[in-house]
Design an enzyme around this catalytic site. Sequence first.
Site, PDB file in Angstrom:
ATOM      1  N   LYS A  14     103.831  11.617  60.852  1.00  0.00           N
ATOM      2  CA  LYS A  14     102.829  11.511  59.778  1.00  0.00           C
ATOM      3  C   LYS A  14     103.002  12.620  58.743  1.00  0.00           C
ATOM      4  O   LYS A  14     103.011  12.364  57.543  1.00  0.00           O
ATOM      5  CB  LYS A  14     101.399  11.659  60.329  1.00  0.00           C
ATOM      6  CG  LYS A  14     100.952  10.651  61.323  1.00  0.00           C
ATOM      7  CD  LYS A  14      99.492  10.880  61.710  1.00  0.00           C
ATOM      8  CE  LYS A  14      99.198  12.201  62.391  1.00  0.00           C
ATOM      9  NZ  LYS A  14      99.692  12.311  63.767  1.00  0.00           N
ATOM     10  N   ARG A  89      90.294  10.837  63.056  1.00  0.00           N
ATOM     11  CA  ARG A  89      90.836  10.755  64.407  1.00  0.00           C
ATOM     12  C   ARG A  89      89.820  10.236  65.418  1.00  0.00           C
ATOM     13  O   ARG A  89      90.170  10.058  66.592  1.00  0.00           O
ATOM     14  CB  ARG A  89      91.287  12.143  64.860  1.00  0.00           C
ATOM     15  CG  ARG A  89      92.781  12.407  64.681  1.00  0.00           C
ATOM     16  CD  ARG A  89      93.009  13.882  64.957  1.00  0.00           C
ATOM     17  NE  ARG A  89      94.281  14.207  65.530  1.00  0.00           N
ATOM     18  CZ  ARG A  89      95.232  14.871  64.847  1.00  0.00           C
ATOM     19  NH1 ARG A  89      95.063  15.182  63.586  1.00  0.00           N
ATOM     20  NH2 ARG A  89      96.346  15.203  65.456  1.00  0.00           N
ATOM     21  N   ARG A 128     110.318  19.968  68.403  1.00  0.00           N
ATOM     22  CA  ARG A 128     109.658  20.594  67.259  1.00  0.00           C
ATOM     23  C   ARG A 128     109.096  21.960  67.656  1.00  0.00           C
ATOM     24  O   ARG A 128     109.147  22.905  66.879  1.00  0.00           O
ATOM     25  CB  ARG A 128     108.522  19.685  66.751  1.00  0.00           C
ATOM     26  CG  ARG A 128     107.846  20.211  65.502  1.00  0.00           C
ATOM     27  CD  ARG A 128     106.890  19.206  64.915  1.00  0.00           C
ATOM     28  NE  ARG A 128     105.605  19.197  65.603  1.00  0.00           N
ATOM     29  CZ  ARG A 128     104.596  18.379  65.285  1.00  0.00           C
ATOM     30  NH1 ARG A 128     104.728  17.491  64.327  1.00  0.00           N
ATOM     31  NH2 ARG A 128     103.459  18.432  65.945  1.00  0.00           N
ATOM     32  N   ARG A 134     104.694  26.216  67.004  1.00  0.00           N
ATOM     33  CA  ARG A 134     103.331  25.745  67.283  1.00  0.00           C
ATOM     34  C   ARG A 134     103.058  25.804  68.773  1.00  0.00           C
ATOM     35  O   ARG A 134     103.794  25.208  69.564  1.00  0.00           O
ATOM     36  CB  ARG A 134     103.173  24.292  66.783  1.00  0.00           C
ATOM     37  CG  ARG A 134     102.717  24.209  65.352  1.00  0.00           C
ATOM     38  CD  ARG A 134     102.608  22.793  64.890  1.00  0.00           C
ATOM     39  NE  ARG A 134     101.598  22.008  65.620  1.00  0.00           N
ATOM     40  CZ  ARG A 134     101.168  20.824  65.216  1.00  0.00           C
ATOM     41  NH1 ARG A 134     101.648  20.299  64.098  1.00  0.00           N
ATOM     42  NH2 ARG A 134     100.279  20.159  65.916  1.00  0.00           N
ATOM     43  N   ARG A 146      97.402  15.682  74.352  1.00  0.00           N
ATOM     44  CA  ARG A 146      97.151  15.256  72.964  1.00  0.00           C
ATOM     45  C   ARG A 146      97.374  13.747  72.824  1.00  0.00           C
ATOM     46  O   ARG A 146      96.628  13.056  72.138  1.00  0.00           O
ATOM     47  CB  ARG A 146      98.058  16.033  72.001  1.00  0.00           C
ATOM     48  CG  ARG A 146      97.613  17.478  71.818  1.00  0.00           C
ATOM     49  CD  ARG A 146      98.718  18.354  71.285  1.00  0.00           C
ATOM     50  NE  ARG A 146      99.142  17.988  69.945  1.00  0.00           N
ATOM     51  CZ  ARG A 146     100.317  18.333  69.421  1.00  0.00           C
ATOM     52  NH1 ARG A 146     101.179  19.056  70.118  1.00  0.00           N
ATOM     53  NH2 ARG A 146     100.623  17.968  68.210  1.00  0.00           N
TER      54      ARG A 146
HETATM   55  P1  AMP Z   1      98.075  17.844  63.691  1.00  0.00           P
HETATM   56  O1  AMP Z   1      98.690  18.915  62.866  1.00  0.00           O
HETATM   57  O2  AMP Z   1      97.561  16.694  62.905  1.00  0.00           O
HETATM   58  O3  AMP Z   1      98.943  17.432  64.853  1.00  0.00           O
HETATM   59  O4  AMP Z   1      96.766  18.504  64.360  1.00  0.00           O
HETATM   60  C1  AMP Z   1      96.867  19.615  65.230  1.00  0.00           C
HETATM   61  C2  AMP Z   1      95.543  19.848  65.936  1.00  0.00           C
HETATM   62  O5  AMP Z   1      94.520  20.116  64.962  1.00  0.00           O
HETATM   63  C3  AMP Z   1      95.004  18.676  66.739  1.00  0.00           C
HETATM   64  O6  AMP Z   1      95.560  18.605  68.045  1.00  0.00           O
HETATM   65  C4  AMP Z   1      93.512  18.999  66.766  1.00  0.00           C
HETATM   66  O7  AMP Z   1      93.238  20.034  67.686  1.00  0.00           O
HETATM   67  C5  AMP Z   1      93.287  19.558  65.361  1.00  0.00           C
HETATM   68  N1  AMP Z   1      92.937  18.475  64.407  1.00  0.00           N
HETATM   69  C6  AMP Z   1      93.650  18.082  63.319  1.00  0.00           C
HETATM   70  N2  AMP Z   1      93.045  17.066  62.679  1.00  0.00           N
HETATM   71  C7  AMP Z   1      91.915  16.801  63.393  1.00  0.00           C
HETATM   72  C8  AMP Z   1      90.876  15.846  63.271  1.00  0.00           C
HETATM   73  N3  AMP Z   1      90.867  14.942  62.279  1.00  0.00           N
HETATM   74  N4  AMP Z   1      89.887  15.877  64.196  1.00  0.00           N
HETATM   75  C9  AMP Z   1      89.855  16.784  65.182  1.00  0.00           C
HETATM   76  N5  AMP Z   1      90.820  17.698  65.381  1.00  0.00           N
HETATM   77  C10 AMP Z   1      91.841  17.715  64.492  1.00  0.00           C
END
Ligand code: AMP
Length: 192
Positions: A14, A89, A128, A134, A146
Amino acid sequence: MINLVFFGPPGSGKGTQAEIISHAMELKHISTGDIFRNNIKNNTELGVMAKSYMNEGKLVPDELTINLLSKELDSYNFAKGFIFDGFPRTLIQAESFDILLNEKQMPISFVFSLELGEDILVNRLLKRGVVSGRSDDKDEDIIRNRIKIYNKQTSLLKDYYINRIGESFIKINGDQDIDIISKEILLNIKRR
Ligand code: AMP
């Protein structure tokens, strides 16, 4: 105005696609994950609150995430359009998002759903983790958690959007070269 939602499990690409398409179409890329990570880096109050959830691979609470998204939207009032990457989400986020977009008269143009099998996702995320640093990409248990949360709380939004926007919900095979996926996304946008 073009507003796109990039939807898919962790590791589906994404963020990569949002970056490419936002440049190609001059759209503002909003990644809630990136915003949380920046806040953690800068040790803000929001960052401190989000960190424990993120490190365990859990979702940050809805209220916090929705407030953050709403403020972010307000600060880019004059954008040509947006790409939402990693938001919504949960069902509550999607419903609040609808209300917010309605108030702003900003309909969703497309939801692109990047689809991939779990084992490919885990391998991608572990790779990654080596380069990104990360913490949530380094441990296989956290990665699987996750994906489990995605399957339980997020994947149901597919039906939600199919009901809401019909053919503008577009499934994309995420297991293809990056540029092929970008072309497929751009072609869909230009076709309509
Ligand atoms: P991402 O970078 O999109 O993989 O997000 C990394 C982490 O950020 C996720 O595992 C959540 O802990 C938090 N996070 C990101 N977007 C959301 C969201 N829309 N709702 C809740 N937690 C989020």
